[in-house]
Design a protein around this motif. Structure first.
Motif, PDB file in Angstrom:
ATOM      1  N   HIS A 189       0.810  -1.217   0.000  1.00 40.91           N
ATOM      2  CA  HIS A 189       0.000   0.000   0.000  1.00 40.91           C
ATOM      3  C   HIS A 189       0.846   1.272   0.000  1.00 40.91           C
ATOM      4  O   HIS A 189       1.924   1.313   0.603  1.00 40.91           O
ATOM      5  CB  HIS A 189      -0.961  -0.014   1.196  1.00 40.91           C
ATOM      6  N   LEU A 190       0.282   2.276  -0.648  1.00 41.04           N
ATOM      7  CA  LEU A 190       1.063   3.486  -0.935  1.00 41.04           C
ATOM      8  C   LEU A 190       1.592   4.186   0.320  1.00 41.04           C
ATOM      9  O   LEU A 190       2.797   4.469   0.404  1.00 41.04           O
ATOM     10  CB  LEU A 190       0.195   4.461  -1.755  1.00 41.04           C
ATOM     11  N   ILE A 191       0.717   4.496   1.277  1.00 45.21           N
ATOM     12  CA  ILE A 191       1.168   5.334   2.399  1.00 45.21           C
ATOM     13  C   ILE A 191       2.242   4.634   3.236  1.00 45.21           C
ATOM     14  O   ILE A 191       3.315   5.222   3.479  1.00 45.21           O
ATOM     15  CB  ILE A 191      -0.038   5.854   3.221  1.00 45.21           C
ATOM     16  N   LEU A 205      10.274   5.355  -3.416  1.00 41.54           N
ATOM     17  CA  LEU A 205       8.925   4.994  -3.859  1.00 41.54           C
ATOM     18  C   LEU A 205       8.958   4.812  -5.369  1.00 41.54           C
ATOM     19  O   LEU A 205       9.523   5.648  -6.082  1.00 41.54           O
ATOM     20  CB  LEU A 205       7.950   6.126  -3.508  1.00 41.54           C
ATOM     21  N   LEU A 206       8.345   3.749  -5.849  1.00 38.11           N
ATOM     22  CA  LEU A 206       8.124   3.622  -7.290  1.00 38.11           C
ATOM     23  C   LEU A 206       6.721   4.128  -7.559  1.00 38.11           C
ATOM     24  O   LEU A 206       5.751   3.612  -6.989  1.00 38.11           O
ATOM     25  CB  LEU A 206       8.245   2.162  -7.733  1.00 38.11           C
ATOM     26  N   ILE A 207       6.594   5.156  -8.383  1.00 40.48           N
ATOM     27  CA  ILE A 207       5.272   5.689  -8.739  1.00 40.48           C
ATOM     28  C   ILE A 207       4.782   4.915  -9.955  1.00 40.48           C
ATOM     29  O   ILE A 207       5.377   5.015 -11.041  1.00 40.48           O
ATOM     30  CB  ILE A 207       5.358   7.199  -9.049  1.00 40.48           C
ATOM     31  N   ILE A 220      -5.465   8.685  -8.739  1.00 38.28           N
ATOM     32  CA  ILE A 220      -6.141   9.351  -7.621  1.00 38.28           C
ATOM     33  C   ILE A 220      -6.938   8.321  -6.832  1.00 38.28           C
ATOM     34  O   ILE A 220      -7.655   7.502  -7.409  1.00 38.28           O
ATOM     35  CB  ILE A 220      -7.051  10.480  -8.146  1.00 38.28           C
ATOM     36  N   ARG A 221      -6.784   8.363  -5.505  1.00 35.94           N
ATOM     37  CA  ARG A 221      -7.514   7.447  -4.624  1.00 35.94           C
ATOM     38  C   ARG A 221      -8.136   8.232  -3.469  1.00 35.94           C
ATOM     39  O   ARG A 221      -7.690   9.328  -3.132  1.00 35.94           O
ATOM     40  CB  ARG A 221      -6.569   6.392  -4.020  1.00 35.94           C
ATOM     41  N   ASP A 222      -9.103   7.578  -2.828  1.00 33.81           N
ATOM     42  CA  ASP A 222      -9.830   8.187  -1.712  1.00 33.81           C
ATOM     43  C   ASP A 222      -9.367   7.486  -0.427  1.00 33.81           C
ATOM     44  O   ASP A 222      -9.650   6.304  -0.228  1.00 33.81           O
ATOM     45  CB  ASP A 222     -11.326   7.952  -1.973  1.00 33.81           C
ATOM     46  N   ARG A 281       2.988   1.424 -15.257  1.00 33.67           N
ATOM     47  CA  ARG A 281       1.681   1.261 -14.601  1.00 33.67           C
ATOM     48  C   ARG A 281       1.577  -0.118 -13.960  1.00 33.67           C
ATOM     49  O   ARG A 281       2.141  -1.081 -14.496  1.00 33.67           O
ATOM     50  CB  ARG A 281       0.557   1.380 -15.622  1.00 33.67           C
ATOM     51  N   ARG A 282       0.829  -0.217 -12.862  1.00 30.18           N
ATOM     52  CA  ARG A 282       0.554  -1.516 -12.249  1.00 30.18           C
ATOM     53  C   ARG A 282      -0.719  -2.062 -12.908  1.00 30.18           C
ATOM     54  O   ARG A 282      -1.733  -1.348 -12.934  1.00 30.18           O
ATOM     55  CB  ARG A 282       0.350  -1.311 -10.734  1.00 30.18           C
ATOM     56  N   PRO A 283      -0.683  -3.284 -13.418  1.00 29.32           N
ATOM     57  CA  PRO A 283      -1.876  -3.785 -14.124  1.00 29.32           C
ATOM     58  C   PRO A 283      -3.117  -3.726 -13.242  1.00 29.32           C
ATOM     59  O   PRO A 283      -3.048  -4.030 -12.050  1.00 29.32           O
ATOM     60  CB  PRO A 283      -1.519  -5.241 -14.442  1.00 29.32           C
ATOM     61  N   GLY A 284      -4.222  -3.310 -13.830  1.00 34.78           N
ATOM     62  CA  GLY A 284      -5.499  -3.323 -13.103  1.00 34.78           C
ATOM     63  C   GLY A 284      -5.775  -2.076 -12.285  1.00 34.78           C
ATOM     64  O   GLY A 284      -6.794  -2.008 -11.597  1.00 34.78           O
ATOM     65  N   ASP A 285      -4.874  -1.073 -12.306  1.00 31.05           N
ATOM     66  CA  ASP A 285      -5.103   0.150 -11.522  1.00 31.05           C
ATOM     67  C   ASP A 285      -6.020   1.116 -12.274  1.00 31.05           C
ATOM     68  O   ASP A 285      -5.625   1.665 -13.312  1.00 31.05           O
ATOM     69  CB  ASP A 285      -3.771   0.882 -11.283  1.00 31.05           C
ATOM     70  N   PRO A 286      -7.248   1.389 -11.786  1.00 33.48           N
ATOM     71  CA  PRO A 286      -8.061   2.435 -12.407  1.00 33.48           C
ATOM     72  C   PRO A 286      -7.448   3.814 -12.146  1.00 33.48           C
ATOM     73  O   PRO A 286      -6.748   3.993 -11.140  1.00 33.48           O
ATOM     74  CB  PRO A 286      -9.418   2.319 -11.697  1.00 33.48           C
TER      75      PRO A 286
END
Ligand code: UDP
Length: 330
Positions: A189-191, A205-207, A220-222, A281-286
């Protein structure tokens, strides 16, 4: 009578256990400790180590204490892993829940608060995402959660088991005491990954992608604070007790943050340099996942407290500084 917390040694489950105990509820916890941590389970609750796919084990637990309601957090929840090993996800998530429901039915337990996910929506057509959005998961993880949601509808109709389905967006943060927090292996997870980079536990961090259709090109995530999420479970349980009805709620902050915005906020909170590099990109990321939690606010009276991204990151940072190696209980 007790509330049974299934998966109560895990990240979200352990925060819900705390909240229940703070409200003087009697709490029984089940966890197989595959990903959960015994140190996250407070001494005030009764703990049983075992697997929900083991019906004999479940029956022993239900025989030991009268159970009024169940909160069900136990699941595998890594999207990437679910793509590689879907059988693992159908077995633990779907078959495990089936065993739990069979036991609830035979012991006459008719209230369930269920952890679901925004992954049931796949790539949404509308932002923010309301509960009415079409469900079309794009990975086995989301598919297993949706399969359980559908199963719950039939169980309600046939056996009168009422449910609250809570669809989580991106859960983050830690208990304000700093005593419990997020300890996953592997961490995806990102954080927590950004904070590990801040304290030197990883290089950078790999973006995952900067060419999305978003203002800065990153996803963008919530992000919702784990304590606010646990509060929503308590309110959902109270609604089940009062009204004996079934509902579905999205749980997010309602505001979206890009990967770059999270990185910048983490630099401000930690006051450290954090190296970052663009990766594929990570596969499957909206591109964008952002919740409308209006229904939960109106119907449950849910009022999230940790709405600023800085406060979410601050609590995660406090936990990491107090427990740099996590619970160390393996
Ligand atoms: N992300 C990233 N680098 C990482 C981990 C995550 O760029 O090392 C991105 C990921 O692509 C997604 C966002 O951060 O856009 C949140 O990812 P996370 O795995 O935390 O949650 P998800 O949205 O997949 O449930």
């Amino acid at each position: 009578m007790a509330v049974l917390v299934v998966g109560g040694a895990g990240y979200v489950g352990s925060h819900a256990v705390r909240q229940l105990l703070d409200r003087n509820e009697e709490v029984v916890v089940i966890d197989n400790l595959e990903t959960g941590h015994i140190k996250a389970v407070p001494g005030e609750c009764t703990f049983f180590q075992g697997d929900i796919r083991d019906t004999l084990f479940l029956e022993k637990v239900f025989e030991s204490t009268p159970i009024e309601a169940v909160m069900h957090f136990a699941a595998n929840s890594l999207v990437g892993e679910s793509m590689k090993d879907p059988l693992k996800y159908y077995d633990n998530n779907v078959f495990g829940t089936l065993c739990l429901l069979k036991t609830m039915k035979s012991f006459g337990v008719d209230k369930l608060v269920f952890s679901s996910t925004a992954a049931v929506y796949g790539e949404p057509e509308n932002i923010p995402i309301a509960e009415t959005e079409i469900t079309k998961p794009e990975n086995p993880y989301g598919e297993t959660k949706l399969a359980i949601e559908k199963l719950l509808r039939w169980c309600e109709q046939a056996y009168g088991i009422h449910f609250m389905i809570l669809r989580y967006f991106n859960v983050a943060g830690a208990h304000p005491s700093g005593e419990i927090g997020e300890d996953h292996f592997p961490e995806t997870h990102l954080i927590p990954i950004i904070l590990e980079a801040a304290c030197g536990k990883r290089d950078k961090l790999l973006i995952y992608g900067d060419d999305y259709h978003t203002p800065d090109g990153t996803c963008i995530r919530d992000y919702i604070h784990v304590v606010d999420l646990a509060d929503a479970h308590i309110l959902a349980l109270e609604k089940l007790r009062k009204e004996n009805i079934s509902r579905i709620y999205n749980l997010g902050n309602g505001s979206g943050f890009s990967v770059r915005e999270i990185l910048d906020a983490a630099k401000e909170v930690t006051k450290r340099e954090i190296a970052a590099e663009i990766a594929p990109r990570r596969p499957g990321d909206p591109a964008i996942l952002q919740a409308s939690s209006l229904k939960a606010k109106v119907e449950l009276g849910w009022c999230p407290v940790y709405t600023s991204i800085h406060s979410i990151i601050e609590s995660a940072w406090k936990w990491l500084q107090l427990f740099p190696e996590g619970y160390q209980d393996r």
